[in-house]
Design an enzyme around this catalytic site. Sequence first.
Site, PDB file in Angstrom:
ATOM      1  N   GLU A 175      -9.832  -1.888   5.463  1.00  0.00           N
ATOM      2  CA  GLU A 175     -10.323  -1.817   6.639  1.00  0.00           C
ATOM      3  C   GLU A 175     -11.435  -2.618   6.887  1.00  0.00           C
ATOM      4  O   GLU A 175     -12.110  -2.895   5.994  1.00  0.00           O
ATOM      5  CB  GLU A 175     -10.784  -0.232   6.670  1.00  0.00           C
ATOM      6  CG  GLU A 175      -9.527   0.818   6.602  1.00  0.00           C
ATOM      7  CD  GLU A 175      -8.872   0.932   7.934  1.00  0.00           C
ATOM      8  OE1 GLU A 175      -8.716   0.091   8.526  1.00  0.00           O
ATOM      9  OE2 GLU A 175      -8.065   2.011   8.007  1.00  0.00           O
ATOM     10  N   ASP A 181       0.921  -1.333  -0.076  1.00  0.00           N
ATOM     11  CA  ASP A 181      -0.057  -0.224   0.162  1.00  0.00           C
ATOM     12  C   ASP A 181       0.873   1.460  -0.136  1.00  0.00           C
ATOM     13  O   ASP A 181       2.204   1.335   0.283  1.00  0.00           O
ATOM     14  CB  ASP A 181      -0.754   0.102   1.176  1.00  0.00           C
ATOM     15  CG  ASP A 181      -0.197  -0.339   2.472  1.00  0.00           C
ATOM     16  OD1 ASP A 181       0.789  -0.299   2.545  1.00  0.00           O
ATOM     17  OD2 ASP A 181      -0.987  -0.615   3.532  1.00  0.00           O
ATOM     18  N   ASN A 220      -7.434  -2.731  14.433  1.00  0.00           N
ATOM     19  CA  ASN A 220      -8.872  -3.012  14.287  1.00  0.00           C
ATOM     20  C   ASN A 220      -9.013  -4.227  13.012  1.00  0.00           C
ATOM     21  O   ASN A 220      -9.952  -4.526  12.511  1.00  0.00           O
ATOM     22  CB  ASN A 220      -9.611  -1.791  13.444  1.00  0.00           C
ATOM     23  CG  ASN A 220      -9.083  -1.345  11.912  1.00  0.00           C
ATOM     24  OD1 ASN A 220      -7.906  -2.134  11.737  1.00  0.00           O
ATOM     25  ND2 ASN A 220      -9.566  -0.292  11.596  1.00  0.00           N
TER      26      ASN A 220
END
Length: 240
Positions: free
Chosen positions: A142, A67, A135
């Site tokens: 995400e 990324d 997370n």
Amino acid sequence: MKVIVTKDYEAMSEAAFRLVKTVVTAKPNAVLGLATGTTPLGLYARMAEDHAACGTSYREIKTVNLDEYVGLGPESDQSYVYFMRKNLFEHLDLPLENTNIANGKAEDLEAECARYNALLATLQQDVQILGIGSNGHIAFNEPGTPFGAETHVVQLAESTIRDNARLFAREEDVPRSALTMGLKNIMHARRVIILANGQNKAKAVKGLVEGPVTESLPASVLQLHPDCTLIIDEAAASLL
Ligand code: GLP
């Protein structure tokens, strides 16, 4: 999924290094999928030391990175391309033209995603190194990202912006969007090695290993990968 629990960060990094060295030695033209973040720094330091001490060659190796932040390029010390050059590439005999990272400064981000995605189709990772976000994100996928996603532009979660703010002068400086390999691109790797250390990763690690396979915890998709090794320190394993 194979789970290896090590005493601490150094032992985690050493175990990961041993696996990567096996791949590079067995296949001198292997494709390495690489990650940024603080987690793989110990692994990269060992690769650099080993190259200097033992001459392990990376001349024929190719790399693909997960990324990049939108708006940042090699001149910015917060960019992932800068991170990779400084922490790994410049310490190896790896030609820079063999390294690939999505261009966060591309004028047309959708076209850049399509370009990177087509490139990934020709460069299947022999091994993909991953960290994990608190997370449960992997790369910048995400929670809520479809498992079938390929390279795409992503708006970062508030928790990711907060987590990554420690690496910037001010939280406002953290880019709000990024280009990321999708989960499908990650699952395409022949082998996956995912690393985690520290108590703040324990909850995500529990979801990754013991939770349901769910898009709410993107890393859980790795339960479906045929050759995934998780290497974690005792703190990250504390909820297992
Ligand atoms: C970023 C990266 C991820 C990385 C995560 C964890 O969000 N995009 O690839 O796994 O941070 O970073 P750290 O290793 O610093 O905890």
